[in-house]
Scaffold this active site. Structure first.
Site, PDB file in Angstrom:
ATOM      1  N   HIS A  86       9.365  32.517  26.739  1.00  6.65           N
ATOM      2  CA  HIS A  86       7.904  32.444  26.793  1.00  6.65           C
ATOM      3  C   HIS A  86       7.454  32.790  28.203  1.00  6.65           C
ATOM      4  O   HIS A  86       7.966  32.244  29.186  1.00  6.65           O
ATOM      5  CB  HIS A  86       7.412  31.044  26.430  1.00  6.65           C
ATOM      6  CG  HIS A  86       5.918  30.953  26.476  1.00  6.65           C
ATOM      7  ND1 HIS A  86       5.127  31.290  25.393  1.00  6.65           N
ATOM      8  CD2 HIS A  86       5.074  30.639  27.478  1.00  6.65           C
ATOM      9  CE1 HIS A  86       3.855  31.174  25.741  1.00  6.65           C
ATOM     10  NE2 HIS A  86       3.797  30.778  27.001  1.00  6.65           N
ATOM     11  N   ASP A 167      -3.099  22.391  18.909  1.00  2.69           N
ATOM     12  CA  ASP A 167      -3.172  23.257  20.082  1.00  2.69           C
ATOM     13  C   ASP A 167      -4.119  24.419  19.836  1.00  2.69           C
ATOM     14  O   ASP A 167      -4.848  24.831  20.748  1.00  2.69           O
ATOM     15  CB  ASP A 167      -1.792  23.792  20.460  1.00  2.69           C
ATOM     16  CG  ASP A 167      -1.897  24.750  21.631  1.00  2.69           C
ATOM     17  OD1 ASP A 167      -2.323  24.286  22.709  1.00  2.69           O
ATOM     18  OD2 ASP A 167      -1.623  25.949  21.476  1.00  2.69           O
ATOM     19  N   ARG A 174     -10.600  24.713  25.401  1.00  2.73           N
ATOM     20  CA  ARG A 174     -10.325  24.776  26.853  1.00  2.73           C
ATOM     21  C   ARG A 174     -10.791  26.103  27.426  1.00  2.73           C
ATOM     22  O   ARG A 174     -11.283  26.171  28.552  1.00  2.73           O
ATOM     23  CB  ARG A 174      -8.817  24.598  27.095  1.00  2.73           C
ATOM     24  CG  ARG A 174      -8.348  23.170  26.874  1.00  2.73           C
ATOM     25  CD  ARG A 174      -6.831  23.096  26.815  1.00  2.73           C
ATOM     26  NE  ARG A 174      -6.217  23.703  27.967  1.00  2.73           N
ATOM     27  CZ  ARG A 174      -5.034  24.336  27.956  1.00  2.73           C
ATOM     28  NH1 ARG A 174      -4.339  24.428  26.846  1.00  2.73           N
ATOM     29  NH2 ARG A 174      -4.554  24.861  29.059  1.00  2.73           N
ATOM     30  N   SER A 189       0.552  22.531  25.758  1.00  2.00           N
ATOM     31  CA  SER A 189       0.138  23.603  24.847  1.00  2.00           C
ATOM     32  C   SER A 189       1.318  24.525  24.543  1.00  2.00           C
ATOM     33  O   SER A 189       1.639  24.801  23.383  1.00  2.00           O
ATOM     34  CB  SER A 189      -1.014  24.384  25.501  1.00  2.00           C
ATOM     35  OG  SER A 189      -1.256  25.591  24.835  1.00  2.00           O
ATOM     36  N   LYS A 193       4.232  24.278  20.875  1.00  2.00           N
ATOM     37  CA  LYS A 193       4.500  25.397  19.962  1.00  2.00           C
ATOM     38  C   LYS A 193       5.985  25.755  19.970  1.00  2.00           C
ATOM     39  O   LYS A 193       6.571  26.027  18.932  1.00  2.00           O
ATOM     40  CB  LYS A 193       3.664  26.615  20.383  1.00  2.00           C
ATOM     41  CG  LYS A 193       2.181  26.425  20.059  1.00  2.00           C
ATOM     42  CD  LYS A 193       1.320  27.549  20.603  1.00  2.00           C
ATOM     43  CE  LYS A 193       1.160  27.490  22.090  1.00  2.00           C
ATOM     44  NZ  LYS A 193       0.005  28.137  22.665  1.00  2.00           N
TER      45      LYS A 193
HETATM   46  N1  URA Z   1      -0.559  29.755  27.055  1.00  2.00           N
HETATM   47  C1  URA Z   1      -0.656  28.789  26.119  1.00  2.00           C
HETATM   48  O1  URA Z   1      -0.122  28.903  25.019  1.00  2.00           O
HETATM   49  N2  URA Z   1      -1.337  27.674  26.439  1.00  2.00           N
HETATM   50  C2  URA Z   1      -1.931  27.490  27.634  1.00  2.00           C
HETATM   51  O2  URA Z   1      -2.514  26.462  27.855  1.00  2.00           O
HETATM   52  C3  URA Z   1      -1.828  28.518  28.593  1.00  2.00           C
HETATM   53  C4  URA Z   1      -1.122  29.639  28.274  1.00  2.00           C
END
Ligand code: URA
Length: 433
Positions: A86, A167, A174, A189, A193
């Site tokens: 990621h 999320d 946000r 966040s 995932k």
């Molecule tokens: N990527 C995400 O999935 N969440 C965040 O809060 C920032 C970047």
């Protein structure tokens, strides 16, 4: 049924710099997902977290509550280890495209659930959608079938609606309430995932510099540490790499043009920084999955076509025409060097905003993107330049955007006098385990 808490008390707890109880956290995430807590109330809580932070135990509980808002996937039935990467997002960051098939070439399955671009950072799904026919919406069964197929072994797709739905709601909120760039909220966040996805190993590419969320090394380090701890505690073998995002990655920032550059890397060429970062992350992904390979062997898989074969199968498995001509924008404009010298700075954020204004990115989640738009760079920090040569070429279908792109590029680079010694810094800055 009566609710367990009054949301105003929960907001007040954090507003007054106190610690939220496990029950308060579980309830507020669940109640927000159910629609019992209103967006304006959750915005107030997010701002209180932004301003007053959360302790490590609060962060861990918040992350778990977000995971529990949806389903957990699992890849136990595959019979091979899984490893995912990621990136916290940057300009020209196309690394997922060559990386997923490269790792798959070594028999490790890569379940890469990716996102779309927002603001100046591009999104992997937007890039791949410039390939005619390519589809990012797969069922869980399709994901599993693709990972099981030894000729493919990787998947790049959108996260399904049931993966950490809390999320999805909270991130959208946000984004419009200036509460994105907050370590506890970003960490929970991302990790909710990734943990819900069920990967065995996870490599986090935490970007640092002007084009990243985290402009400063100490903030990036804190984010990396928080995410590694969350992953490790959840049984995911997690490693973070802090990598440079002060200047764009590679020579392109835009959708189709980044796919072209990725294919060059898969064909054994491509810009050195993209190749080096792809190889460094692949080595870490394979190691974390328990299938270590030396750097030379990983580089060889880019040179000898093994990764390219996996790429072709991956794109075809998701309906893409891998041999199709990728789109070009209809209009271009060169940006010329004014002096001879050595480029010592090219600002990632400015290039990212220029690409966005040219049509490569979106301002709202539902906006379309132009496949051919973006910025092709002809010089990067460390290169010699000559007055009058193109430093970059702007591409767009909407040429009325050229002035706005040029405006943000004013002051985006520095050229030092001819003969100045300048060596760009390393792409990988630090590893956090
Ligand atoms: N990527 C995400 O999935 N969440 C965040 O809060 C920032 C970047």
């Amino acid at each position: 049924m009566a609710e367990k808490f009054d949301v105003v008390d929960v907001i007040r707890t954090k507003r007054d710099k106190n610690i939220l109880s496990d029950d308060q956290i579980d309830w507020v995430i669940d109640a927000y997902t159910r629609g019992v807590v209103d967006p304006e109330q959750m915005s107030a809580l997010a701002m209180a977290v932004f301003l007053n932070g959360m302790t490590r135990p609060e962060i861990a509980r918040w992350c778990n509550a977000m995971i529990d808002s949806g389903e957990r996937l699992g890849f136990e039935s595959l019979g091979v280890p899984t490893s995912d990467k990621h990136s916290t997002g940057g300009v020209g960051d196309k690394i997922t495209l060559p990386l997923a098939p490269l790792v798959a070439a070594f028999g490790v399955a890569v379940p890469q659930l990716s996102g779309r671009g927002l603001g100046h950072t591009g999104g992997t799904l937007d890039k791949l959608e410039s390939i005619p026919g390519w589809n990012c919406n797969l069922t869980n069964e399709q994901v599993e079938a693709q990972l099981k197929d030894p000729n493919v072994r990787s998947v790049i797709c959108a996260a399904g609606p049931n993966l950490a739905p809390a999320d999805k709601k909270l991130y959208a909120l946000r984004d419009i309430t200036a509460t994105v760039d907050c370590v506890p909220l970003i960490a929970t966040s991302i990790m909710s995932k990734k943990i819900a996805e069920g990967t065995d190993a996870l490599i986090l590419d935490v970007k640092v510099g002007s084009g990243a969320f985290m402009k400063q090394l100490d903030m990036a380090r804190e984010l990396a540490r928080t995410m590694v701890d969350l992953g490790t505690d959840a049984g995911v073998n997690t490693v973070a790499m802090l990598t440079d995002m002060s200047t764009p990655l590679g020579l392109t920032a835009g959708n189709a043009m980044e796919v072209r550059e990725s294919v060059e890397v898969l064909a054994g060429g491509g810009p050195q920084d993209v190749v080096d970062l792809t190889v460094a992350l692949a080595v870490e992904m394979l190691d974390a999955a328990g299938q270590p390979q030396g750097e030379d062997e990983v580089r060889a898989a880019l040179q000898d076509g093994r990764a390219m074969d996996k790429w072709r199968n991956l794109i075809a498995a998701q309906g893409g025409d891998v041999d199709a001509e990728l789109p070009w924008a209809t209009e271009t404009q060169d940006v010329l060097a004014e002096t001879d010298g050595v480029m010592t700075r090219l600002d990632a954020l400015d290039v990212g905003v220029a690409a966005w204004r040219l049509g490569a990115g979106r301002a709202r989640a539902t906006d379309p993107v132009q496949a051919g738009a973006g910025v092709v760079m002809h010089a990067k920090p460390g290169d010699q330049v000559t007055a009058g040569q193109p430093l970059m070429t702007l591409h767009t279908d909407t040429p009325d955007q050229f002035p706005r792109a040029l405006e943000v590029l004013d002051g985006a680079w520095d050229i030092a006098p001819v003969g100045t010694a300048f060596t760009p810094g390393p792409i990988v800055i630090e590893k956090i385990v």
